[in-house]
Scaffold this motif. Structure first.
Motif, PDB file in Angstrom:
ATOM      1  N   ARG A  11      -1.260  -2.906 -10.327  1.00  0.00           N
ATOM      2  CA  ARG A  11      -0.282  -3.848  -9.583  1.00  0.00           C
ATOM      3  C   ARG A  11      -0.696  -3.759  -8.424  1.00  0.00           C
ATOM      4  O   ARG A  11      -0.793  -4.661  -7.496  1.00  0.00           O
ATOM      5  CB  ARG A  11       0.994  -4.050 -10.047  1.00  0.00           C
ATOM      6  N   GLY A  12      -0.561  -2.529  -7.615  1.00  0.00           N
ATOM      7  CA  GLY A  12      -0.576  -2.289  -6.259  1.00  0.00           C
ATOM      8  C   GLY A  12      -1.846  -2.238  -5.682  1.00  0.00           C
ATOM      9  O   GLY A  12      -2.078  -2.537  -4.398  1.00  0.00           O
ATOM     10  N   LEU A  13      -3.042  -2.249  -6.422  1.00  0.00           N
ATOM     11  CA  LEU A  13      -4.520  -2.379  -5.968  1.00  0.00           C
ATOM     12  C   LEU A  13      -4.940  -3.894  -5.975  1.00  0.00           C
ATOM     13  O   LEU A  13      -6.138  -3.968  -5.669  1.00  0.00           O
ATOM     14  CB  LEU A  13      -5.277  -1.477  -6.466  1.00  0.00           C
ATOM     15  N   LYS A  14      -4.088  -4.875  -6.631  1.00  0.00           N
ATOM     16  CA  LYS A  14      -4.811  -6.155  -6.708  1.00  0.00           C
ATOM     17  C   LYS A  14      -4.859  -6.570  -5.287  1.00  0.00           C
ATOM     18  O   LYS A  14      -4.117  -6.332  -4.443  1.00  0.00           O
ATOM     19  CB  LYS A  14      -3.983  -6.918  -7.552  1.00  0.00           C
ATOM     20  N   PRO A  15      -5.869  -7.270  -4.940  1.00  0.00           N
ATOM     21  CA  PRO A  15      -7.179  -7.563  -5.802  1.00  0.00           C
ATOM     22  C   PRO A  15      -8.006  -6.614  -5.340  1.00  0.00           C
ATOM     23  O   PRO A  15      -9.129  -6.540  -6.073  1.00  0.00           O
ATOM     24  CB  PRO A  15      -7.592  -9.139  -5.148  1.00  0.00           C
ATOM     25  N   TRP A  16      -7.877  -5.770  -4.408  1.00  0.00           N
ATOM     26  CA  TRP A  16      -9.115  -4.725  -4.140  1.00  0.00           C
ATOM     27  C   TRP A  16      -8.325  -3.396  -3.550  1.00  0.00           C
ATOM     28  O   TRP A  16      -7.474  -3.603  -2.818  1.00  0.00           O
ATOM     29  CB  TRP A  16      -9.984  -5.295  -3.215  1.00  0.00           C
ATOM     30  N   PRO A  17      -8.815  -2.202  -3.740  1.00  0.00           N
ATOM     31  CA  PRO A  17      -9.797  -1.753  -4.721  1.00  0.00           C
ATOM     32  C   PRO A  17      -9.121  -2.112  -6.091  1.00  0.00           C
ATOM     33  O   PRO A  17      -8.062  -2.135  -6.334  1.00  0.00           O
ATOM     34  CB  PRO A  17     -10.073  -0.297  -4.168  1.00  0.00           C
ATOM     35  N   GLU A  18     -10.165  -1.648  -7.026  1.00  0.00           N
ATOM     36  CA  GLU A  18      -9.675  -2.107  -8.412  1.00  0.00           C
ATOM     37  C   GLU A  18      -9.706  -0.705  -9.076  1.00  0.00           C
ATOM     38  O   GLU A  18     -10.307   0.349  -8.798  1.00  0.00           O
ATOM     39  CB  GLU A  18     -10.577  -2.975  -9.187  1.00  0.00           C
ATOM     40  N   VAL A  19      -8.860  -0.522 -10.217  1.00  0.00           N
ATOM     41  CA  VAL A  19      -9.069   0.538 -11.274  1.00  0.00           C
ATOM     42  C   VAL A  19     -10.076   0.325 -12.059  1.00  0.00           C
ATOM     43  O   VAL A  19     -10.279  -0.570 -12.711  1.00  0.00           O
ATOM     44  CB  VAL A  19      -7.571   0.545 -11.967  1.00  0.00           C
TER      45      VAL A  19
END
Length: 103
Positions: A11-19
């Protein structure tokens, strides 16, 4: 990582970087997933192991708890539902994703 930590990181990395992680030596981005409640989350697998296949998702063991994955993006392909991923890759229970998540 726990299922909750992975979910919060996504949730914290949306939209970038991604998991992302690895499956059969291919990069797989985890686009949508949800932690299961802690009372049903301990199943004894190793981190990254697919514990259960469902028609629209699969459950992956984390360091603590299960993560219900519903959407992925396989390298060189389009973003897809887990149902499409399971059919296309012929995924089986007990297969293992890379035990590390990257961002």
């Amino acid at each position: 990582h726990t299922a909750g930590e992975i979910y919060n990181q996504m949730r914290g990395l949306k939209p970038w970087p991604e998991v992302y992680t690895y499956f059969r030596e291919q990069t797989v981005k985890i686009k949508q997933a949800f932690p299961l409640s802690s009372d049903s989350a301990e199943s004894g697998g190793v981190p990254g192991q697919i514990m259960n296949l469902k028609p629209d998702s699969f459950l992956v063991q984390t360091g603590s708890g299960l993560l219900q994955v519903t959407q992925v993006h396989l390298a060189g392909s389009r973003e897809m539902t887990v149902a499409e991923f399971i059919r296309g890759q012929r995924v089986e229970t007990a297969e293992i994703f890379g035990d590390t998540l990257y961002c």
